[in-house]
Motif scaffolding. Structure first.
Motif, mmCIF file in Angstrom:
data_model
loop_
_atom_site.group_PDB
_atom_site.id
_atom_site.type_symbol
_atom_site.label_atom_id
_atom_site.label_comp_id
_atom_site.label_asym_id
_atom_site.label_seq_id
_atom_site.Cartn_x
_atom_site.Cartn_y
_atom_site.Cartn_z
ATOM 1 N N SER A 120 -33.540 34.808 -27.137
ATOM 2 C CA SER A 120 -34.308 33.926 -26.254
ATOM 3 C C SER A 120 -35.507 33.305 -26.964
ATOM 4 O O SER A 120 -36.037 32.293 -26.517
ATOM 5 C CB SER A 120 -34.773 34.696 -25.018
ATOM 6 N N ARG A 121 -35.941 33.888 -28.075
ATOM 7 C CA ARG A 121 -37.088 33.350 -28.819
ATOM 8 C C ARG A 121 -36.686 32.288 -29.840
ATOM 9 O O ARG A 121 -37.548 31.690 -30.481
ATOM 10 C CB ARG A 121 -37.823 34.486 -29.540
ATOM 11 N N ARG A 122 -35.396 32.034 -29.981
ATOM 12 C CA ARG A 122 -34.924 31.062 -30.970
ATOM 13 C C ARG A 122 -35.248 29.642 -30.516
ATOM 14 O O ARG A 122 -35.032 29.270 -29.354
ATOM 15 C CB ARG A 122 -33.420 31.218 -31.155
ATOM 16 N N LEU A 123 -35.761 28.833 -31.438
ATOM 17 C CA LEU A 123 -36.068 27.447 -31.115
ATOM 18 C C LEU A 123 -34.776 26.659 -30.933
ATOM 19 O O LEU A 123 -33.842 26.803 -31.716
ATOM 20 C CB LEU A 123 -36.893 26.806 -32.226
ATOM 21 N N ALA A 124 -34.750 25.818 -29.913
ATOM 22 C CA ALA A 124 -33.563 25.013 -29.637
ATOM 23 C C ALA A 124 -33.797 23.539 -29.957
ATOM 24 O O ALA A 124 -32.859 22.752 -30.004
ATOM 25 C CB ALA A 124 -33.163 25.163 -28.172
#
Length: 133
Positions: free
Chosen positions: A54-58
């Motif tokens: 969920s912390r991954r940049l999209a």
């Protein structure tokens, strides 16, 4: 899906086991791959949690004047990077103004290109990496 492990620059052959909803279920080594020959390190076996983190940049983020971030398009973000690099570049050696960080997750060829970009394109010898092996 057959691919190359992205954890380091060794290039081990892996199969990514994927569910119907594209959730990564696990990793299987490629037994006939010239590099890994059916073996993987623990990071190769288990280093895929980042895919759905969920912390991954999209998308790219641009820092605002107040210190907060806002989402941006790739075109806007790349234009901002190009403008910043152009304004930082002098007419000679830029070693004191521009530095690049590469990654042990990149292949030797990708790291070579990063060094070439730094030295020839940006005229800097400030290059570092994050070796993990």
């Amino acid at each position: 899906m057959e691919t190359i492990c992205g954890y380091c620059g060794c290039g081990c052959g892996i199969y990514v086991n994927v569910a119907d909803d594209d959730t990564v279920l696990g990793i299987t080594p490629s037994y006939n791959h010239v590099v890994s020959q059916g073996r993987l390190c623990s990071k190769g076996w288990h280093g895929y949690a980042f895919v759905r983190d969920s912390r991954r940049l999209a998308s790219p983020l641009i820092r605002q004047a107040d210190g907060s971030f806002r989402e941006a398009s790739w075109e806007e973000a790349l234009d901002k990077v190009a403008t910043g690099l152009k304004s930082a570049m002098g007419h000679g050696d830029n070693t004191d103004r521009i530095g690049l960080i590469s990654s042990a997750r990149c292949t030797n060829e990708e790291n070579f290109l990063m060094a070439k970009l730094a030295r020839a394109g940006l005229k800097t010898s400030s290059i570092d990496h994050c070796a993990r092996l």
